[in-house]
Design a protein around this motif. Structure first.
Motif, PDB file in Angstrom:
ATOM      1  N   LYS A 133      48.575  34.052  34.261  1.00  0.00           N
ATOM      2  CA  LYS A 133      48.245  32.919  33.803  1.00  0.00           C
ATOM      3  C   LYS A 133      48.911  32.410  35.367  1.00  0.00           C
ATOM      4  O   LYS A 133      49.513  32.759  36.738  1.00  0.00           O
ATOM      5  CB  LYS A 133      49.672  32.822  33.115  1.00  0.00           C
ATOM      6  N   GLY A 134      48.006  30.561  35.644  1.00  0.00           N
ATOM      7  CA  GLY A 134      48.048  30.258  36.513  1.00  0.00           C
ATOM      8  C   GLY A 134      49.384  29.229  37.012  1.00  0.00           C
ATOM      9  O   GLY A 134      49.887  28.287  35.785  1.00  0.00           O
TER      10      GLY A 134
ATOM     11  N   LEU B 228      31.892  38.294  44.306  1.00  0.00           N
ATOM     12  CA  LEU B 228      33.093  37.440  43.037  1.00  0.00           C
ATOM     13  C   LEU B 228      32.025  36.025  43.823  1.00  0.00           C
ATOM     14  O   LEU B 228      32.229  35.683  42.577  1.00  0.00           O
ATOM     15  CB  LEU B 228      34.331  37.754  43.821  1.00  0.00           C
ATOM     16  N   GLY B 229      31.662  36.315  44.887  1.00  0.00           N
ATOM     17  CA  GLY B 229      30.274  34.779  45.230  1.00  0.00           C
ATOM     18  C   GLY B 229      31.495  33.628  44.853  1.00  0.00           C
ATOM     19  O   GLY B 229      31.500  33.254  44.886  1.00  0.00           O
ATOM     20  N   ALA B 230      32.327  34.191  45.931  1.00  0.00           N
ATOM     21  CA  ALA B 230      33.619  33.296  46.193  1.00  0.00           C
ATOM     22  C   ALA B 230      33.055  32.529  46.886  1.00  0.00           C
ATOM     23  O   ALA B 230      32.101  32.406  48.419  1.00  0.00           O
ATOM     24  CB  ALA B 230      34.812  34.081  46.657  1.00  0.00           C
ATOM     25  N   LYS B 231      33.506  30.290  46.976  1.00  0.00           N
ATOM     26  CA  LYS B 231      33.017  29.972  48.237  1.00  0.00           C
ATOM     27  C   LYS B 231      33.617  29.814  49.641  1.00  0.00           C
ATOM     28  O   LYS B 231      34.755  30.117  49.653  1.00  0.00           O
ATOM     29  CB  LYS B 231      32.916  28.812  47.181  1.00  0.00           C
ATOM     30  N   GLY B 232      33.401  29.623  50.473  1.00  0.00           N
ATOM     31  CA  GLY B 232      34.019  28.998  51.678  1.00  0.00           C
ATOM     32  C   GLY B 232      34.655  30.457  52.305  1.00  0.00           C
ATOM     33  O   GLY B 232      36.246  29.780  52.550  1.00  0.00           O
TER      34      GLY B 232
ATOM     35  N   PHE C 153      39.116  36.076  38.583  1.00  0.00           N
ATOM     36  CA  PHE C 153      39.682  34.998  37.555  1.00  0.00           C
ATOM     37  C   PHE C 153      41.035  34.209  38.245  1.00  0.00           C
ATOM     38  O   PHE C 153      40.237  33.305  37.554  1.00  0.00           O
ATOM     39  CB  PHE C 153      40.661  36.126  36.576  1.00  0.00           C
ATOM     40  N   ALA C 154      41.453  34.666  38.832  1.00  0.00           N
ATOM     41  CA  ALA C 154      42.377  33.300  39.987  1.00  0.00           C
ATOM     42  C   ALA C 154      41.190  32.006  40.766  1.00  0.00           C
ATOM     43  O   ALA C 154      41.546  31.220  40.584  1.00  0.00           O
ATOM     44  CB  ALA C 154      43.019  34.452  41.298  1.00  0.00           C
ATOM     45  N   LEU C 155      39.774  32.953  41.580  1.00  0.00           N
ATOM     46  CA  LEU C 155      39.123  32.413  41.758  1.00  0.00           C
ATOM     47  C   LEU C 155      38.389  31.110  40.969  1.00  0.00           C
ATOM     48  O   LEU C 155      38.383  30.190  41.205  1.00  0.00           O
ATOM     49  CB  LEU C 155      38.176  32.998  42.682  1.00  0.00           C
ATOM     50  N   ARG C 156      38.085  31.604  39.481  1.00  0.00           N
ATOM     51  CA  ARG C 156      37.154  30.742  38.472  1.00  0.00           C
ATOM     52  C   ARG C 156      38.491  30.183  38.853  1.00  0.00           C
ATOM     53  O   ARG C 156      37.725  28.172  38.091  1.00  0.00           O
ATOM     54  CB  ARG C 156      37.404  31.856  37.701  1.00  0.00           C
ATOM     55  N   GLU C 157      39.503  30.385  37.823  1.00  0.00           N
ATOM     56  CA  GLU C 157      40.761  29.424  36.372  1.00  0.00           C
ATOM     57  C   GLU C 157      40.885  27.943  37.922  1.00  0.00           C
ATOM     58  O   GLU C 157      41.184  27.063  37.887  1.00  0.00           O
ATOM     59  CB  GLU C 157      41.360  30.039  36.732  1.00  0.00           C
ATOM     60  N   SER C 158      41.332  29.074  39.902  1.00  0.00           N
ATOM     61  CA  SER C 158      41.544  27.872  40.245  1.00  0.00           C
ATOM     62  C   SER C 158      40.544  26.934  41.027  1.00  0.00           C
ATOM     63  O   SER C 158      41.166  25.833  41.454  1.00  0.00           O
ATOM     64  CB  SER C 158      42.480  28.245  41.543  1.00  0.00           C
TER      65      SER C 158
END
Length: 504
Positions: A177-178, A131-135, A103-108
């Motif tokens: 929440k971010g 999660l398919g995170a970038k970088g 959730f944090a990776l997608r939303e940010s």
């Protein structure tokens, strides 16, 4: 606050603050961990090299970089490298897993993600791949941080009012929440803490909570303002951590109410001697503090205890001061610093000031969180005393409505904390067809005491003068209350889920 600390507190950015402190006391230590130490000068120099390495990877001013790392010297170096670049960083608590992290990776919209590899038996890199995170890159002890020549770097940020931090509320029944912060809001929060505690360059602090928590920059600002070090604990447990506290001569410890209780319990196992000979102050916040806990710590540990009030949205709102009266330290959350406005509206605490966040990633949540005068609506209930101290009386969601009467869970909890057989307690409201809600006390039994019963608890509360309509109608005794992994707050929603179906 002394003149030097006051001048440093006016720094526009966290990098400017770090540079100014490094110029003043380059050789003094700022972080201690095991046999390693990092000086203020090394923090500046090594963070610049890490920033250059990140720049070579493609990180630029404004790039969103998430990191999920333990409380280590390398974590602070990476964070300050991102500060130097003017990147937007999104710290994620190391105990979070796929759901919260995804959730944090997608939303940010994080473009890079720093992980510790495998830590405490969990493979963070594998989770990042799932999660398919970038970088994704690993930042760990020794050579794990990127490195480069600072000559390639652009100038550091010139202002500290842009959003460069995304912190995450510890979501309970819904997604987190971010929370959007600036360098200046974090400096303001740390300055409040530093000002209240009356610290000096001779002190030695401790960071026993996740550095990814909002308390990380809060505490680091305090170190930079006053020029003293803190011991970092990657994993905190007593009695194991005592050796490090004693070895480094820690004078200031704490974190939250649960930490005070752990220190006190350990002291009680070792009567007759001071648990940490150099310790003079326990300080923290993040959760309500029963007055009896304050008195027990002062009496049995021989140290002062100052407690404050803060949240992810406002890292430091009020803080008790060592020169406050015992009554104020026991029963209030301290006073706000200059620049923090507190308004009580229909019993609810509302806030406005430089330390208040800029809102949330979700604009709809931001609109809902602030009133028409720009005050943050906290959901906390409280009142201000005649001399400006804040007394918290509970949360709007923590008011139990029994037969149309409002009952404060905190009032009952404070009384039960005085009971010799109660080690810790949480009071909740449970659905009840007849009464709307019934009062349920969930308690941890103190070792070596007679078994707690509902009859004994209600008799005790009657003797303490509690109104009859507030008496618990249900008692549950548990081995341990459910808590989160950051500041060890009790998770009342888990207790409501567990006991809502029970009928007494």
């Amino acid at each position: 606050m002394n003149d030097t600390a006051h001048a440093l507190g006016a720094s526009r950015t966290l990098w400017e603050l770090a540079e100014r402190r490094a110029a003043l006391t380059p050789d003094r230590p700022v972080l201690l961990q095991g046999d390693r130490s990092l000086s203020f000068g090394e923090l500046r120099e090594r963070a610049e090299r890490v920033a250059a390495g990140l720049y070579g990877m493609g990180v630029r001013p404004g790039t969103v970089v998430a990191w999920q790392l333990p409380t280590r010297i390398e974590t602070a170096l990476l964070s300050f490298a991102l500060v130097r670049l003017g990147a937007v960083q999104s710290p994620v608590i190391p105990f979070y897993r796929d759901h919260e992290v995804g959730f944090a990776l997608r939303e940010s919209r994080a473009e890079f993600f720093a992980v510790p590899g495998t830590w405490r038996g969990f493979d963070f890199a594998a989770m990042a791949r799932r999660l398919g995170a970038k970088g994704v890159f690993e930042a760990y002890d020794g050579e794990g941080l990127p490195d480069g020549d600072p000559a390639v770097l652009p100038p550091p940020p010139a202002e500290g009012t842009s959003v460069r931090w995304i912190y995450w509320t510890s979501g309970t029944t819904s997604d987190p929440k971010g929370v959007l912060h600036t360098d200046r809001s974090l400096i303001a929060g740390g300055s409040c803490l530093a000002h209240a505690l009356h610290l000096s360059p001779d002190d030695v602090g401790s960071i026993a909570f996740p550095y990814a928590h909002i308390g990380g920059p809060d505490y680091t600002v305090m170190l930079l303002l006053y020029g003293f070090p803190a011991v970092m604990f990657e994993q905190f447990a007593l009695p194991d951590a005592l050796e490090e506290y004693r070895r480094h001569g820690v004078t200031v410890a704490g974190g939250s109410t649960a930490f005070y209780s752990m220190f006190l319990a350990e002291q009680r196992r070792r009567p007759g001697g001071k648990l940490i000979p150099t310790l003079r102050l326990l300080a923290g916040g993040g959760a309500p503090k029963p007055p009896e806990l304050y008195h027990s710590v002062v009496r049995e540990m021989g140290v002062q205890l100052t407690h404050g009030y803060g949240m992810t949205e406002v890292p430091m709102i009020t803080m008790g001061s060592p020169d406050d009266s015992a009554e104020n330290l026991a029963s209030t959350e301290g006073r706000p610093p200059e620049g923090m406005e507190i308004r009580i509206v229909d019993g609810e605490v509302r806030l406005r000031g430089e330390a208040v966040c800029q809102g949330y990633l979700d604009p709809a949540q931001t609109e809902e969180a602030f009133d028409e005068n720009g005050f943050l609506v906290t959901g906390d209930l409280g009142r201000l005393t005649a001399d400006g101290h804040l007394v918290l009386t509970g949360r709007l969601k923590d008011v139990i409505i029994r037969k149309g009467e409002n009952i404060s869970a905190k009032e009952i909890e404070d009384l039960l904390h005085r009971h010799p057989a109660v080690q810790d307690v949480a009071v909740i409201g449970l659905p009840d067809e007849e009464r709307g809600e019934r009062v349920c006390a969930v308690a941890e039994q103190a070792p070596g005491t007679a078994a707690l019963t509902l009859a004994a608890v209600t008799a005790y509360l009657r003797a303490e003068g509690l109104s009859v309509h507030k008496l618990p109608e249900q008692l549950e005794v548990v081995d341990a209350l459910p808590r989160n992994d950051t500041l060890r707050k009790v998770l009342k929603y888990k207790l409501r889920e567990r006991y809502s179906g029970t009928v007494k």
